[in-house]
Design a protein around this motif. Structure first.
Motif, PDB file in Angstrom:
ATOM      1  N   LEU A  81       6.271  -7.028  -4.641  1.00 36.29           N
ATOM      2  CA  LEU A  81       7.310  -7.279  -3.733  1.00 36.29           C
ATOM      3  C   LEU A  81       7.786  -8.633  -3.411  1.00 36.29           C
ATOM      4  CD1 LEU A  81       6.557  -4.122  -1.065  1.00 36.29           C
ATOM      5  CD2 LEU A  81       8.062  -4.228  -2.897  1.00 36.29           C
TER       6      LEU A  81
ATOM      7  N   SER B 193      14.460  -3.665   0.630  1.00 37.40           N
ATOM      8  CA  SER B 193      13.763  -3.193   1.594  1.00 37.40           C
ATOM      9  C   SER B 193      13.428  -4.126   2.832  1.00 37.40           C
ATOM     10  CB  SER B 193      12.401  -2.613   1.316  1.00 37.40           C
ATOM     11  OG  SER B 193      12.462  -1.712   0.230  1.00 37.40           O
TER      12      SER B 193
ATOM     13  N   ARG C  97      12.175  -1.528  -3.649  1.00 39.33           N
ATOM     14  CA  ARG C  97      12.169  -0.435  -3.028  1.00 39.33           C
ATOM     15  C   ARG C  97      10.619  -0.543  -2.627  1.00 39.33           C
ATOM     16  NH1 ARG C  97      16.410   0.435  -0.300  1.00 39.33           N
ATOM     17  NH2 ARG C  97      18.101   1.246  -1.690  1.00 39.33           N
ATOM     18  N   ALA C  98      10.320  -0.799  -1.310  1.00 37.90           N
ATOM     19  CA  ALA C  98       8.778  -0.647  -1.013  1.00 37.90           C
ATOM     20  C   ALA C  98       8.348   0.755  -1.000  1.00 37.90           C
ATOM     21  CB  ALA C  98       8.662  -1.482   0.511  1.00 37.90           C
ATOM     22  N   ASN C  99       7.148   0.925  -0.915  1.00 36.74           N
ATOM     23  CA  ASN C  99       6.380   2.229  -0.999  1.00 36.74           C
ATOM     24  C   ASN C  99       5.223   2.268  -0.229  1.00 36.74           C
ATOM     25  OD1 ASN C  99       4.229   2.027  -2.790  1.00 36.74           O
ATOM     26  ND2 ASN C  99       5.941   2.055  -4.472  1.00 36.74           N
ATOM     27  N   ALA C 100       4.947   3.502   0.274  1.00 30.39           N
ATOM     28  CA  ALA C 100       3.653   3.513   1.052  1.00 30.39           C
ATOM     29  C   ALA C 100       2.314   3.100   0.183  1.00 30.39           C
ATOM     30  CB  ALA C 100       3.440   5.251   1.444  1.00 30.39           C
ATOM     31  N   GLN C 101       2.150   3.183  -1.005  1.00 26.35           N
ATOM     32  CA  GLN C 101       1.167   2.876  -1.806  1.00 26.35           C
ATOM     33  C   GLN C 101       0.975   1.182  -1.650  1.00 26.35           C
ATOM     34  OE1 GLN C 101       1.074   3.655  -6.216  1.00 26.35           O
ATOM     35  NE2 GLN C 101      -0.979   2.439  -6.176  1.00 26.35           N
ATOM     36  N   GLN C 102       2.086   0.402  -1.926  1.00 24.12           N
ATOM     37  CA  GLN C 102       2.091  -1.090  -1.566  1.00 24.12           C
ATOM     38  C   GLN C 102       1.704  -1.138  -0.148  1.00 24.12           C
ATOM     39  OE1 GLN C 102       6.243  -1.014  -3.092  1.00 24.12           O
ATOM     40  NE2 GLN C 102       5.635  -2.318  -4.608  1.00 24.12           N
TER      41      GLN C 102
ATOM     42  N   CYS D 189       2.858 -10.384  -0.188  1.00 22.93           N
ATOM     43  CA  CYS D 189       3.906  -9.173  -0.783  1.00 22.93           C
ATOM     44  C   CYS D 189       4.056  -9.264  -2.201  1.00 22.93           C
ATOM     45  CB  CYS D 189       5.429  -9.596  -0.245  1.00 22.93           C
ATOM     46  SG  CYS D 189       5.337  -8.965   1.767  1.00 22.93           S
TER      47      CYS D 189
ATOM     48  N   GLN E  59       0.004   0.062   2.016  1.00 22.14           N
ATOM     49  CA  GLN E  59      -1.424   0.556   1.937  1.00 22.14           C
ATOM     50  C   GLN E  59      -2.430  -0.443   1.362  1.00 22.14           C
ATOM     51  OE1 GLN E  59      -2.976   2.846   3.641  1.00 22.14           O
ATOM     52  NE2 GLN E  59      -5.094   2.313   3.103  1.00 22.14           N
TER      53      GLN E  59
ATOM     54  N   GLU F 252       5.055  -1.537   7.974  1.00 23.56           N
ATOM     55  CA  GLU F 252       6.064  -0.559   7.964  1.00 23.56           C
ATOM     56  C   GLU F 252       7.169  -0.804   7.475  1.00 23.56           C
ATOM     57  OE1 GLU F 252       8.749   0.953  12.027  1.00 23.56           O
ATOM     58  OE2 GLU F 252       6.965  -0.550  12.491  1.00 23.56           O
ATOM     59  N   ILE F 253       7.824  -0.034   6.723  1.00 25.69           N
ATOM     60  CA  ILE F 253       8.927   0.080   6.079  1.00 25.69           C
ATOM     61  C   ILE F 253      10.078   0.348   7.159  1.00 25.69           C
ATOM     62  CG2 ILE F 253      10.277   1.080   4.303  1.00 25.69           C
ATOM     63  CD1 ILE F 253       7.651   1.735   2.938  1.00 25.69           C
TER      64      ILE F 253
END
Length: 181
Positions: free
Chosen positions: A151, A128, A77-82, A146, A84, A103-104
Motif C-alpha cells: 500500500l 483508501s 484498496r486496503a483489505n483486512a489481511q493487509q 504500508c 492484520q 482502521e479502514i
C-alpha cells in the motif's frame, strides 16, 4: 510548568528551525523563542507537531508510551489481511514495525484540508484512507510499513500524539495548549 505548542505542519516544511538549503521550516511559522520539536515529521508529511520549552517533557512525548495516530491515504484498496499484517508487525529496514491499531475508513474525513500541490491521482487505481496508530515513530516508519504490505502512501497526516490533537488548526497554524501527562 512546561509550555507546549501544537502546530499543524504543512506539506513540504522541515521539522526544524533552520535549513541551509532555504526550504520552508518551523521558523517560517512559529515566532516563539526557546521551543524545540518533540519528534519530527517528514518533509512530505503533514499534521500535528508538538513543541515544548522543557527538555524532560520533550523526551517524554517522543517516548513509546505516547501513541501517534496517522491518517494515511494509500494507493489501492486496503483489505483486512493487509491491516492484520500491520498489526502483527512487518520487517522495516533493520527493525520490526508494528501498528497498535489500524482502521479502514469509508471515505476521506471531512476535516481534511486540501493539499497544495494535490496528490497524484490515477484514474484506474483507487485509493483508501486508513487510521494507523503506532508507538515507535522511527524515520518514515508508517510509509515503510504500508509499502511492505503493498500500500504505497500518497498522503500522510499525523492527527494525534497521546491526548494532543490538531484541534481544527489549519496548516501553518499553532497554539499553546495545557500540557496533559
Amino acid at each position: 510548568m512546561p509550555q507546549v505548542i501544537i502546530f499543524n505542519k504543512p506539506f513540504q516544511v522541515l521539522s526544524q528551525f533552520t535549513d541551509t538549503e532555504n526550504r520552508k521550516n518551523l521558523a517560517d511559522y512559529i515566532t516563539e523563542a526557546g521551543y524545540y520539536a518533540a519528534g519530527r515529521l517528514d518533509f512530505d508529511s503533514e499534521g500535528l507537531m508538538v513543541l515544548t520549552d522543557h527538555g524532560p517533557t520533550q523526551h517524554m512525548i517522543t517516548g513509546q508510551q505516547w501513541h501517534k495516530t496517522y491518517l494515511v491515504q494509500v494507493e489501492g484498496r486496503a483489505n483486512a489481511q493487509q491491516l492484520q499484517q500491520l498489526r502483527q508487525g512487518v520487517q522495516v529496514k533493520d527493525y520490526m514495525a508494528k501498528a497498535l491499531n489500524t482502521e479502514i475508513l469509508a471515505k476521506k474525513p471531512g476535516w481534511v484540508w486540501r493539499r497544495d500541490p494535490p496528490i497524484r491521482e490515477r484514474k484506474n487505481i483507487p485509493t483508501s484512507w486508513l487510521y494507523i496508530t503506532i508507538n515507535q515513530g522511527k524515520n518514515r516508519q508508517v510509509r515503510r510499513m504500508c509499502a511492505a504490505v503493498g500500500l504505497p502512501v500518497l498522503r500522510l497526516i499525523r492527527s494525534q500524539i497521546g491526548a494532543l490533537t490538531l484541534e481544527k488548526l489549519l496548516p501553518g497554524e499553532y497554539k499553546f495548549v495545557k500540557f496533559i501527562k
